[in-house]
Design a protein around this motif. Structure first.
Motif, PDB file in Angstrom:
ATOM      1  N   ASP A   1     -24.972   6.826 -40.423  1.00 16.61           N
ATOM      2  CA  ASP A   1     -23.412   6.859 -40.194  1.00 16.61           C
ATOM      3  C   ASP A   1     -22.766   5.651 -39.950  1.00 16.61           C
ATOM      4  OD1 ASP A   1     -23.423   9.700 -40.782  1.00 16.61           O
ATOM      5  OD2 ASP A   1     -23.166  10.081 -38.569  1.00 16.61           O
ATOM      6  N   ASN A   2     -23.198   4.758 -39.427  1.00 23.37           N
ATOM      7  CA  ASN A   2     -22.740   3.538 -38.923  1.00 23.37           C
ATOM      8  C   ASN A   2     -22.860   2.475 -40.168  1.00 23.37           C
ATOM      9  OD1 ASN A   2     -21.978   3.999 -36.586  1.00 23.37           O
ATOM     10  ND2 ASN A   2     -23.679   3.196 -35.509  1.00 23.37           N
ATOM     11  N   ARG A   3     -24.070   2.561 -40.960  1.00 24.73           N
ATOM     12  CA  ARG A   3     -24.268   1.743 -42.052  1.00 24.73           C
ATOM     13  C   ARG A   3     -23.223   2.296 -43.231  1.00 24.73           C
ATOM     14  NH1 ARG A   3     -30.531   2.268 -42.665  1.00 24.73           N
ATOM     15  NH2 ARG A   3     -31.025   1.765 -40.344  1.00 24.73           N
ATOM     16  N   GLN A   4     -22.893   3.457 -43.095  1.00 22.01           N
ATOM     17  CA  GLN A   4     -22.049   3.833 -44.307  1.00 22.01           C
ATOM     18  C   GLN A   4     -20.803   3.479 -43.883  1.00 22.01           C
ATOM     19  OE1 GLN A   4     -22.620   5.521 -47.325  1.00 22.01           O
ATOM     20  NE2 GLN A   4     -20.361   5.383 -47.831  1.00 22.01           N
ATOM     21  N   GLN A   5     -20.130   3.492 -42.746  1.00 20.38           N
ATOM     22  CA  GLN A   5     -18.931   3.244 -42.337  1.00 20.38           C
ATOM     23  C   GLN A   5     -18.913   1.491 -42.445  1.00 20.38           C
ATOM     24  OE1 GLN A   5     -18.799   4.240 -38.217  1.00 20.38           O
ATOM     25  NE2 GLN A   5     -17.800   6.099 -38.636  1.00 20.38           N
ATOM     26  N   LEU A   6     -19.839   0.866 -42.540  1.00 17.89           N
ATOM     27  CA  LEU A   6     -19.872  -0.711 -42.756  1.00 17.89           C
ATOM     28  C   LEU A   6     -19.509  -0.788 -44.165  1.00 17.89           C
ATOM     29  CD1 LEU A   6     -22.327  -2.004 -40.125  1.00 17.89           C
ATOM     30  CD2 LEU A   6     -20.136  -2.509 -40.045  1.00 17.89           C
ATOM     31  N   LEU A   7     -20.328  -0.392 -44.947  1.00 15.75           N
ATOM     32  CA  LEU A   7     -20.435  -0.397 -46.353  1.00 15.75           C
ATOM     33  C   LEU A   7     -18.965   0.021 -47.007  1.00 15.75           C
ATOM     34  CD1 LEU A   7     -21.906  -0.649 -49.050  1.00 15.75           C
ATOM     35  CD2 LEU A   7     -22.581   1.873 -49.030  1.00 15.75           C
ATOM     36  N   GLU A   8     -18.422   1.278 -46.502  1.00 15.16           N
ATOM     37  CA  GLU A   8     -17.047   1.626 -46.783  1.00 15.16           C
ATOM     38  C   GLU A   8     -16.168   0.395 -46.461  1.00 15.16           C
ATOM     39  OE1 GLU A   8     -16.394   5.395 -45.016  1.00 15.16           O
ATOM     40  OE2 GLU A   8     -17.722   6.312 -46.131  1.00 15.16           O
ATOM     41  N   ALA A   9     -16.066  -0.162 -45.204  1.00 21.24           N
ATOM     42  CA  ALA A   9     -15.184  -1.179 -44.807  1.00 21.24           C
ATOM     43  C   ALA A   9     -15.390  -2.502 -45.867  1.00 21.24           C
ATOM     44  CB  ALA A   9     -15.458  -1.472 -43.617  1.00 21.24           C
ATOM     45  N   GLU A  10     -16.617  -2.615 -46.033  1.00 28.34           N
ATOM     46  CA  GLU A  10     -17.049  -4.015 -46.758  1.00 28.34           C
ATOM     47  C   GLU A  10     -16.219  -3.723 -48.361  1.00 28.34           C
ATOM     48  OE1 GLU A  10     -20.467  -7.104 -48.231  1.00 28.34           O
ATOM     49  OE2 GLU A  10     -21.061  -4.996 -47.458  1.00 28.34           O
ATOM     50  N   ALA A  11     -16.503  -2.566 -48.663  1.00 28.71           N
ATOM     51  CA  ALA A  11     -15.948  -2.353 -50.077  1.00 28.71           C
ATOM     52  C   ALA A  11     -14.561  -2.549 -50.128  1.00 28.71           C
ATOM     53  CB  ALA A  11     -16.283  -0.748 -50.686  1.00 28.71           C
ATOM     54  N   ARG A  12     -13.910  -1.758 -48.955  1.00 26.72           N
ATOM     55  CA  ARG A  12     -12.278  -1.890 -49.090  1.00 26.72           C
ATOM     56  C   ARG A  12     -11.860  -3.334 -48.942  1.00 26.72           C
ATOM     57  NH1 ARG A  12     -13.045   2.681 -45.797  1.00 26.72           N
ATOM     58  NH2 ARG A  12     -12.873   1.516 -44.163  1.00 26.72           N
ATOM     59  N   THR A  13     -12.637  -4.304 -48.345  1.00 27.55           N
ATOM     60  CA  THR A  13     -12.099  -5.508 -47.910  1.00 27.55           C
ATOM     61  C   THR A  13     -12.363  -6.364 -49.378  1.00 27.55           C
ATOM     62  OG1 THR A  13     -13.045  -5.407 -45.650  1.00 27.55           O
ATOM     63  CG2 THR A  13     -12.901  -7.689 -46.786  1.00 27.55           C
ATOM     64  N   TRP A  14     -13.392  -6.177 -49.963  1.00 26.18           N
ATOM     65  CA  TRP A  14     -13.656  -6.904 -51.319  1.00 26.18           C
ATOM     66  C   TRP A  14     -12.547  -6.354 -52.239  1.00 26.18           C
ATOM     67  CZ3 TRP A  14     -15.778 -11.165 -51.181  1.00 26.18           C
ATOM     68  CH2 TRP A  14     -17.022 -11.290 -50.628  1.00 26.18           C
TER      69      TRP A  14
ATOM     70  N   ARG B   1      -9.388  -5.528 -51.360  1.00 30.90           N
ATOM     71  CA  ARG B   1      -8.168  -6.045 -50.834  1.00 30.90           C
ATOM     72  C   ARG B   1      -8.217  -7.696 -51.126  1.00 30.90           C
ATOM     73  NH1 ARG B   1      -8.962  -2.966 -46.130  1.00 30.90           N
ATOM     74  NH2 ARG B   1      -9.911  -4.665 -45.115  1.00 30.90           N
ATOM     75  N   LYS B   2      -9.332  -8.138 -51.282  1.00 34.66           N
ATOM     76  CA  LYS B   2      -9.514  -9.669 -51.688  1.00 34.66           C
ATOM     77  C   LYS B   2      -9.134  -9.715 -53.087  1.00 34.66           C
ATOM     78  CE  LYS B   2     -11.951 -11.295 -47.692  1.00 34.66           C
ATOM     79  NZ  LYS B   2     -13.204 -11.833 -47.491  1.00 34.66           N
ATOM     80  N   GLY B   3      -8.967  -8.687 -53.927  1.00 34.36           N
ATOM     81  CA  GLY B   3      -8.657  -8.819 -55.506  1.00 34.36           C
ATOM     82  C   GLY B   3      -9.672  -8.717 -56.444  1.00 34.36           C
ATOM     83  N   TYR B   4     -10.998  -8.317 -55.849  1.00 36.51           N
ATOM     84  CA  TYR B   4     -12.068  -8.111 -56.693  1.00 36.51           C
ATOM     85  C   TYR B   4     -11.941  -6.500 -57.324  1.00 36.51           C
ATOM     86  CZ  TYR B   4     -14.310 -12.030 -54.989  1.00 36.51           C
ATOM     87  OH  TYR B   4     -14.673 -13.551 -54.724  1.00 36.51           O
ATOM     88  N   SER B   5     -11.093  -6.566 -58.425  1.00 34.29           N
ATOM     89  CA  SER B   5     -10.888  -5.279 -59.121  1.00 34.29           C
ATOM     90  C   SER B   5     -10.978  -5.169 -60.534  1.00 34.29           C
ATOM     91  CB  SER B   5      -9.577  -4.570 -58.425  1.00 34.29           C
ATOM     92  OG  SER B   5      -8.603  -5.459 -58.860  1.00 34.29           O
ATOM     93  N   SER B   6     -10.874  -6.383 -61.174  1.00 29.88           N
ATOM     94  CA  SER B   6     -11.287  -6.658 -62.545  1.00 29.88           C
ATOM     95  C   SER B   6     -12.447  -6.875 -62.993  1.00 29.88           C
ATOM     96  CB  SER B   6     -10.506  -7.828 -62.845  1.00 29.88           C
ATOM     97  OG  SER B   6     -10.990  -8.975 -62.651  1.00 29.88           O
ATOM     98  N   PRO B   7     -12.889  -6.486 -64.258  1.00 24.30           N
ATOM     99  CA  PRO B   7     -14.407  -6.525 -64.605  1.00 24.30           C
ATOM    100  C   PRO B   7     -14.680  -7.921 -64.396  1.00 24.30           C
ATOM    101  CG  PRO B   7     -13.109  -5.278 -65.960  1.00 24.30           C
ATOM    102  CD  PRO B   7     -12.109  -5.791 -65.465  1.00 24.30           C
ATOM    103  N   GLU B   8     -14.030  -8.917 -64.563  1.00 25.58           N
ATOM    104  CA  GLU B   8     -14.466 -10.350 -64.297  1.00 25.58           C
ATOM    105  C   GLU B   8     -14.828 -10.729 -62.890  1.00 25.58           C
ATOM    106  OE1 GLU B   8     -11.470  -9.745 -65.621  1.00 25.58           O
ATOM    107  OE2 GLU B   8     -12.151  -9.706 -67.905  1.00 25.58           O
ATOM    108  N   ARG B   9     -13.871 -10.368 -61.968  1.00 24.09           N
ATOM    109  CA  ARG B   9     -13.871 -10.523 -60.640  1.00 24.09           C
ATOM    110  C   ARG B   9     -15.209  -9.571 -60.031  1.00 24.09           C
ATOM    111  NH1 ARG B   9     -11.193 -14.246 -57.495  1.00 24.09           N
ATOM    112  NH2 ARG B   9     -11.424 -12.935 -55.689  1.00 24.09           N
ATOM    113  N   ILE B  10     -15.460  -8.466 -60.405  1.00 22.57           N
ATOM    114  CA  ILE B  10     -16.861  -7.787 -60.167  1.00 22.57           C
ATOM    115  C   ILE B  10     -17.884  -8.431 -60.619  1.00 22.57           C
ATOM    116  CG2 ILE B  10     -17.687  -5.445 -60.331  1.00 22.57           C
ATOM    117  CD1 ILE B  10     -15.323  -5.287 -58.663  1.00 22.57           C
TER     118      ILE B  10
END
Length: 69
Positions: free
Chosen positions: A4-17, A19-28
């Motif tokens: 559960d903790n690992r999943q929460q960390l993964l979810e938080a990291e995903a949301r952070t990236w 928010r930092k603008g990693y949403s276009s194919p190039e940035r991904i």
């Protein structure tokens, strides 16, 4: 660390990236290369899959919020 903790960390990291603008194919692709370099391909793919899940979730929340208001 529990699953559960690992999943929460993964979810938080995903949301952070996102928010930092990693949403276009190039940035991904940039992010995939960086994460692969530091953690390996499997970790990069897992993070990107979670980012997709979180992105959909955030969009659904925005849509639901607009309909309620």
């Amino acid at each position: 660390m529990t699953i559960d903790n690992r999943q929460q960390l993964l979810e938080a990291e995903a949301r952070t990236w996102i928010r930092k603008g990693y949403s276009s194919p190039e940035r991904i692709q940039e992010l995939r290369a960086t994460i692969t370099k530091h953690r390996g391909a499997a970790a990069a793919e897992k993070l990107i899959q979670e980012m997709r899940r979180q992105y959909r979730r955030l969009r659904e929340e925005e849509t639901n919020g607009q309909q309620a208001g």
